[in-house]
Design a protein around this motif. Structure first.
Motif, short mmCIF file in Angstrom:
data_model
loop_
_atom_site.label_atom_id
_atom_site.label_comp_id
_atom_site.label_asym_id
_atom_site.label_seq_id
_atom_site.Cartn_x
_atom_site.Cartn_y
_atom_site.Cartn_z
N SER A 51 0.83 -1.20 0.13
CA SER A 51 -0.08 0.04 -0.08
C SER A 51 0.81 1.13 0.01
O SER A 51 0.51 2.16 0.66
CB SER A 51 -0.83 0.07 1.10
OG SER A 51 -1.58 -1.19 1.06
N PHE A 258 -4.47 -0.73 -6.40
CA PHE A 258 -3.91 -0.81 -5.03
C PHE A 258 -5.17 -0.98 -4.01
O PHE A 258 -4.97 -1.48 -2.97
CB PHE A 258 -3.66 0.87 -4.48
CG PHE A 258 -2.09 0.94 -4.72
CD1 PHE A 258 -1.37 1.30 -3.73
CD2 PHE A 258 -1.82 1.12 -6.00
CE1 PHE A 258 0.05 1.75 -3.92
CE2 PHE A 258 -0.25 1.41 -6.16
CZ PHE A 258 0.64 1.57 -5.25
N HIS A 262 -5.56 -3.62 -0.91
CA HIS A 262 -5.88 -3.00 0.46
C HIS A 262 -7.08 -3.84 0.87
O HIS A 262 -6.98 -4.30 2.07
CB HIS A 262 -6.07 -1.64 0.29
CG HIS A 262 -6.51 -0.97 1.80
ND1 HIS A 262 -5.59 -0.90 2.56
CD2 HIS A 262 -7.78 -0.37 2.06
CE1 HIS A 262 -6.19 -0.26 3.58
NE2 HIS A 262 -7.46 -0.03 3.50
#
Length: 617
Positions: A51, A258, A262
């Motif tokens: 991240s 991303f 996550h």
């Protein structure tokens, strides 16, 4: 723990943690992704499995203005450019195509996309102009210098990358028969609107380059980061029928890439709960839990009651020792793989002679400090302020008759039974403390005796990481109490004299752990003292350990906890060392220039803190 003074001067890098934290906040705001982390690497990179976005160390060792603007331009490019306006499907197809010069081809596309996105960001956000002007000026000088070196060494492919960057900034560099291609094909990038446009132009450039150039690029000026093939692990939901599963949506942007990482990380943080919710307990299928008996208690909790429970304390501590806890998601992302153990520090041997000698030496200082503080407390309680406009009416009423503007009122300060403060002391238990143990024990004993004399609740904890057992999957950390809040005024000198050095130290994690205990206290003033002799050093905790520690200190301040740091060294403190610790702890970091001064500095820290409590009490 490693020292700030490294034997190779050019490797003595320090990080401006405040600046890096600002970049992280900016990246999260631009990308609308609060979970984003910012790290530093050789080149700017995208690292969804962490991240994280990485800004380039290229900007170090420049003026503050250039460094800040350079980092800002990196953040703008990554969080406002690549984040939503770089097409991953196009990139995926681009990577599938074979090329005789794959490194050159990839770097040309990233160079083209950096230019396209920079122009787009400047048009959309005029406030970014200064940062990008700095970026273009510095990188133009850099590529001009590199082009001269590559021309001299005969690195024609690397020279083409330099020339491609410079041509987009209006600087001409001759690259032989490819010069015409740069002028006619490459400059079409001024009209490029999408990643696909950039790919089309780069492919046309490569048709010429592969025919002329014999070898691939040797240097790396641009890199993407993690490969797209490195996808997040599939989260298998037990019990869902195969026909009900849907094909995952194709990821098109960096933002979606991303987010998928996550979301998978968040889902994996509570596997036990998911197991119960999605699958149930397999024992029930064979007759339920009753067949298994009463079952064992898997975890116990202990409250912070202020009542007297000393009879149960030792039993609870022993039970707690065998219950390791996981840190994931609770103490900063740099510590997600930590497994920590909490226990009482075990007393070893008989240290009465040493303790008597130490207390004999410290007695004058302790008596003087206690006398001074109690005197100040008495004055504070009995002090009377007279000649006031409001308050209690004085018995001396003559001023009412003879003064034009009489002030016949007074106020008496309300007495306070004891200091409304709590102290915690964290002691670095790393191996480098081995030659400072006696001085550390004396300073901790002084801390303990002063606070016991004032009836102030306090905790003393040794922290360290087991370097031999640490791995990517698990990093064991230990907290060993010498004195707990529940112990009140009990004398733990023997335990303090038993403290020993171990391996590594994860300072940011330890500070957050202690903060979690301190923030539950009701006292008005809360202090956390950290005794250490160097920078954070643990598994995968080098550069990010400095940032993590600085962030932990900042978080504590927001919670109303005052963090004080005492740096212990057997040598004189250098300005670089002092600046390094101020960067992590602010102006609340002090140092002992010699081991003999350690006790003296401890006394000074305590005195200053307690005076503050009395004045504001």
């Amino acid at each position: 723990m490693t020292s700030v003074n490294r034997f190779i001067q050019f490797n003595n890098e320090t990080i401006d943690t405040k600046l890096l934290h600002q970049m992280e906040l900016l990246a999260g705001a631009l990308a609308d992704a609060p979970y984003l982390k910012v790290t530093t690497r050789k080149l700017i990179e995208l690292r969804p499995s962490e991240s994280a976005m990485s800004i380039s160390v290229f900007w170090r060792h420049r003026t503050k203005r250039l460094e800040r603007n350079g980092y800002l331009s990196d953040i703008y490019l990554l969080a406002a450019g690549f984040w939503r306006h770089f097409n991953l499907n196009t990139w995926r197809e681009f990577k599938k195509s074979d090329s005789a010069l794959p490194s050159l081809r990839e770097q040309l596309l990233l160079c083209a996309e950096e230019f396209r996105l920079s122009e787009q960001i400047k048009a959309d956000r005029p406030g970014t102009l200064a940062a990008f002007d700095t970026r273009e000026t510095v990188y133009t000088e850099f590529h001009e210098d590199q082009s001269k070196q590559n021309l001299k060494k005969g690195f024609k492919t690397d020279l083409l990358i330099n020339a491609a960057y410079l041509r987009l900034r209006g600087v001409e560099v001759g690259v032989g028969s490819l010069s015409q291609a740069l002028s006619t094909i490459w400059t079409e990038l001024f009209d490029a609107k999408t990643t696909a446009d950039s790919v089309r132009i780069v492919n046309r450039m490569m048709d010429r380059a592969e025919f002329i150039l014999e070898s691939d690029a040797l240097h790396t000026y641009y890199t993407f980061g993690e490969a797209l093939e490195k996808v997040p692990p599939f989260h298998y939901h037990e019990g869902i029928e195969a026909e009900e599963t849907e094909e995952p949506e194709e990821i098109e942007t960096i933002e979606e890439w991303f987010q998928s990482w996550h979301s998978e990380t968040e889902m994996s943080e509570a596997p036990a709960m998911e197991f119960e919710l999605e699958r149930g307990d397999s024992q029930l299928a064979e007759g339920g839990r009753e067949e298994e008996g009463a079952g064992e208690v898997q975890q116990t909790a202990k409250g912070d009651s202020t009542g007297e429970h000393k009879e149960d304390s030792d039993a609870e501590d022993r039970q707690m020792e065998s219950e390791p806890k996981t840190a994931e998601g609770k103490f900063g992302s740099a510590n997600d793989q930590v497994v920590y153990h909490e226990a009482r520090l075990q007393t070893t041997g008989d240290h009465r002679i040493n303790i008597e000698n130490w207390r004999r030496q410290q007695a004058p200082f302790v008596r003087a400090l206690l006398k001074e503080l109690k005197k100040r407390m008495t004055q504070k309680q009995e002090g009377v302020r007279s000649n006031l406009n409001a308050g209690r009416l004085s018995k001396k009423l003559v001023p009412l008759a003879i003064e034009e503007r009489p002030k016949p009122f007074y106020r008496k300060t309300a007495p306070s039974k004891e200091l409304d403060a709590v102290f915690c002391l964290l002691i670095d238990g790393s191996a480098s403390m081995l030659d400072k143990l006696d001085e550390t024990k004396q300073a901790v004993l002084l801390f303990h005796d002063v606070l016991r004399g004032l009836n102030v609740p306090h905790e003393i904890v040794l922290f360290y990481e087991d370097a031999y057992e640490a791995s990517d999957a698990e990093q064991p950390n230990y907290f060993e109490w010498m004195h707990k809040f529940e112990d009140r005024n009990k004398d733990h000198a023997q335990t303090i004299a038993s403290l020993d050095a171990h391996e590594d130290n994860r300072d940011g994690f330890a500070i957050r752990w202690m903060n979690s205990r301190l923030k539950r206290r009701t006292e008005k003033h809360r202090f956390l003292l950290v005794f250490s002799d160097g920078e954070p050093s643990a598994y995968n905790y080098a550069e990010n350990g400095v940032v993590d520690t600085a962030n932990a200190v900042a978080e504590a301040k927001k919670q109303g906890i005052e963090v004080l740091h005492l740096f212990l060294s057997s040598d004189s403190i250098t300005e670089d060392q002092a600046a390094f610790y101020r960067m992590m702890y602010g102006n609340k970091s002090v140092s002992a220039d010699s081991l003999e001064q350690f006790v003296e500095q401890t006394l000074r820290l305590l005195k200053r803190s307690l005076h503050l409590v009395i004045q504001s009490g």
